[in-house]
Design a protein around this motif. Structure first.
Motif: not given
Length: 214
Positions: A98-105, A108-112
């Motif tokens: 995963l890159t920075a632009l991949q793990w961040a989204p 965010f989604i997992s944290l709701g």
């Protein structure tokens, strides 16, 4: 009778003594009032100085264009620290592919923390919606998330993690924590809390409330 012949009962002497006593009381009262007045003035001056010092601290300029040194710039130092931290995080995220632009989204989604749409994530991460859409396409292609259209508004597309996406993103906070701890070596708890407080104040001074804490 001869015992009292030397006593001169002069009432004027009583008046004199009484007048001296009254005058003494007035002098004492004057001294007390004078001291009290000076004390009030000193307290007022100290209060004014304290208030003025606070105002001067609020409006103090720390940089000048005449002697600006980029290496001493807060912005430069923050950017340098952020870049170093990002390199460390990216190195650890490589094991998840995963890159920075991949793990961040995904995080965010997992944290709701939002309604989980591309526009929401783009705004919080400071990325253009078109770029985020392409990145979400890659994540969907990896089987890490799915897209679902809203039943109320077909223009709105919600993002949801797949089981594989949840498994991958569950490791992300630990890798971020390891990276942060690596860059905070030598700091104590008080210094870390002070650093966070100062960074929050810098962000608040810009009036930027869009970024969510990760």
């Amino acid at each position: 009778m001869g015992d009292y012949q030397g006593w001169n009962c002069d009432y004027s002497s009583y008046d004199f003594i009484l007048s001296r006593l009254i005058r003494g009381k007035k002098l004492f009262l004057y001294i007390v009032l004078t001291i009290t007045a000076y004390a009030v003035i000193v307290c007022a001056l100290l209060l004014i100085k304290h208030t003025t010092d606070g105002i001067e601290a609020d409006i103090m300029d720390f940089y000048s264009g005449q002697n600006y040194v980029i290496e001493e710039s807060i912005g430069y130092l923050i950017k340098r620290a952020q870049a170093a931290l990002q390199r460390t995080v990216d190195g650890k995220m490589a094991e998840l592919d995963l890159t920075a632009l991949q793990w961040a989204p995904l995080l965010f989604i997992s944290l709701g923390k939002m309604s989980s749409t591309a526009a929401d994530i783009s705004r919080c991460l400071g990325v253009e919606t078109s770029s985020m859409t392409r990145m979400l396409d890659r994540l969907e292609g990896k089987g890490l998330l799915t897209r679902t259209r809203s039943a109320d508004d077909r223009r709105v597309i919600f993002l949801e993690l797949t089981e594989e996406g949840k498994r991958q993103v569950s490791k992300v906070p630990y890798l971020i924590a390891d990276s942060l701890n690596q860059h905070l070596r030598g700091f104590n708890q008080e210094e870390v809390e002070s650093l966070k407080s100062m960074l929050k104040r810098i962000a608040d001074n810009a009036g930027d409330r869009n970024l969510e804490q990760v």
